[in-house]
Design a protein around this motif. Structure first.
Motif, short mmCIF file in Angstrom:
data_model
loop_
_atom_site.label_atom_id
_atom_site.label_comp_id
_atom_site.label_asym_id
_atom_site.label_seq_id
_atom_site.Cartn_x
_atom_site.Cartn_y
_atom_site.Cartn_z
N ALA A 14 -9.05 -7.16 -13.20
CA ALA A 14 -8.02 -6.11 -13.16
C ALA A 14 -8.38 -4.74 -12.15
CB ALA A 14 -7.01 -6.62 -14.65
N VAL A 15 -9.64 -4.33 -13.47
CA VAL A 15 -10.41 -3.57 -12.62
C VAL A 15 -10.97 -3.23 -11.29
CG1 VAL A 15 -11.92 -1.41 -13.34
CG2 VAL A 15 -10.69 -2.79 -14.99
N ILE A 16 -11.61 -3.93 -10.93
CA ILE A 16 -12.18 -4.80 -9.36
C ILE A 16 -11.09 -4.86 -8.58
CG2 ILE A 16 -13.53 -6.20 -8.31
CD1 ILE A 16 -14.93 -7.84 -10.35
N ASP A 17 -10.08 -5.47 -8.97
CA ASP A 17 -9.00 -5.78 -7.80
C ASP A 17 -7.98 -3.94 -7.65
OD1 ASP A 17 -6.10 -5.76 -6.96
OD2 ASP A 17 -6.33 -7.86 -7.23
N VAL A 18 -7.99 -3.52 -8.82
CA VAL A 18 -7.52 -2.44 -8.86
C VAL A 18 -8.53 -0.95 -7.95
CG1 VAL A 18 -7.34 -0.03 -10.14
CG2 VAL A 18 -5.84 -1.73 -10.74
N ALA A 19 -10.18 -1.43 -7.66
CA ALA A 19 -10.92 -0.27 -7.11
C ALA A 19 -10.76 -0.29 -5.90
CB ALA A 19 -12.94 -0.64 -7.79
N VAL A 20 -10.56 -2.25 -5.21
CA VAL A 20 -10.62 -2.77 -4.20
C VAL A 20 -9.15 -1.87 -3.94
CG1 VAL A 20 -9.95 -4.55 -2.85
CG2 VAL A 20 -12.06 -4.07 -4.23
N ASN A 21 -8.02 -2.64 -4.61
CA ASN A 21 -6.68 -2.38 -3.54
C ASN A 21 -5.53 -1.04 -3.72
OD1 ASN A 21 -6.86 -4.97 -2.15
ND2 ASN A 21 -6.77 -5.52 -4.38
N ALA A 22 -6.33 -0.18 -4.68
CA ALA A 22 -5.25 1.41 -4.72
C ALA A 22 -6.13 2.16 -4.10
CB ALA A 22 -5.14 1.43 -6.34
N ARG A 23 -6.65 2.08 -3.21
CA ARG A 23 -7.25 3.06 -2.36
C ARG A 23 -6.03 4.54 -1.96
NH1 ARG A 23 -11.85 -0.04 -0.32
NH2 ARG A 23 -13.42 -0.01 -1.92
N ILE A 24 -5.33 3.06 -0.76
CA ILE A 24 -3.48 4.55 -0.09
C ILE A 24 -2.79 4.66 -1.39
CG2 ILE A 24 -2.77 4.48 1.99
CD1 ILE A 24 -4.35 2.64 2.43
N ARG A 25 -2.37 3.28 -2.06
CA ARG A 25 -1.51 3.34 -3.77
C ARG A 25 -1.78 3.03 -4.80
NH1 ARG A 25 4.13 0.93 -0.68
NH2 ARG A 25 5.05 1.85 -2.60
N PRO A 26 -1.13 3.59 -5.91
CA PRO A 26 -0.96 2.26 -7.22
C PRO A 26 -0.75 0.83 -6.43
CG PRO A 26 0.09 4.17 -7.17
CD PRO A 26 -0.46 4.31 -5.63
N VAL A 27 -1.77 -0.05 -7.09
CA VAL A 27 -1.59 -1.18 -7.15
C VAL A 27 -0.03 -1.57 -8.62
CG1 VAL A 27 -2.22 -3.44 -7.81
CG2 VAL A 27 -3.47 -1.76 -6.78
N SER A 28 1.02 -2.83 -8.13
CA SER A 28 1.69 -2.61 -8.91
C SER A 28 1.13 -4.36 -10.28
CB SER A 28 3.33 -2.98 -8.29
OG SER A 28 2.49 -4.58 -7.65
N ALA A 29 2.23 -3.87 -11.03
CA ALA A 29 1.49 -4.99 -12.36
C ALA A 29 1.61 -6.51 -11.71
CB ALA A 29 1.82 -4.84 -13.92
N LYS A 30 2.96 -6.66 -10.68
CA LYS A 30 3.38 -7.20 -10.08
C LYS A 30 2.19 -8.24 -9.23
CE LYS A 30 7.31 -9.15 -8.17
NZ LYS A 30 8.55 -8.97 -7.94
N ALA A 31 1.82 -7.34 -8.31
CA ALA A 31 1.18 -7.77 -7.27
C ALA A 31 -1.02 -7.79 -7.97
CB ALA A 31 0.34 -6.52 -6.58
N LEU A 32 -0.54 -7.19 -9.03
CA LEU A 32 -1.82 -8.42 -9.78
C LEU A 32 -2.33 -9.81 -9.95
CD1 LEU A 32 -2.75 -4.90 -11.69
CD2 LEU A 32 -4.78 -6.76 -9.94
#
Length: 136
Positions: A14-32
């Motif tokens: 989850a942390v890696i995913d957020v680091a990769v995908n939250a550069r523009i906007r936050p990552v939703s729990a649903k998307a994760l």
């Protein structure tokens, strides 16, 4: 013997995913959850624990979700494992078949387990007994 629990593996992914995908906007729990092929309810306690420890920050609102709570270089796998350790296991045994878990998290943890096992092989009971005897 697995050294890292299912919830800890999910937390690292989850942390890696957020680091990769939250550069523009936050990552939703649903998307994760969708990317890791999990129901959101399985991931939410892990995400909340990561927020409590400052690894992630939760952002409320219609465009809310999760972002890193501090710089990537200031987050270690150990930090994530400690945070995940505060989450109760749900009894679910299988991990999701996500590419991030399979191609990034598992290989890194397998290498850590190999190194951990190699280190344990060099720690003898004799060494520990000698150290214990100095405590008398």
């Amino acid at each position: 013997m697995p050294l890292v629990s299912r919830k800890s593996i999910l937390a690292i992914a989850a942390v890696i995913d957020v680091a990769v995908n939250a550069r523009i906007r936050p990552v939703s729990a649903k998307a994760l959850a969708a990317r890791h092929k999990l129901p959101p309810r399985h991931l939410e306690p892990v995400l909340q624990a990561l927020v409590r420890d400052g690894i992630l920050k939760g952002i409320r609102g219609p465009h809310g979700g999760y972002a890193l709570g501090r710089e990537q270089r200031r987050i270690s796998a150990g930090d994530i494992l400690r945070a995940a350790g505060s989450v109760e296991e749900t009894g679910e045994a299988a991990l999701p078949a996500s590419m991030l878990v399979n191609d990034v998290v598992w290989p890194a943890l397998a290498e850590a387990e190999r190194r951990f096992s190699a280190t344990l092989a060099h720690i003898s009971i004799e060494d520990m007994v000698s150290k214990a005897e100095t405590l008398k």
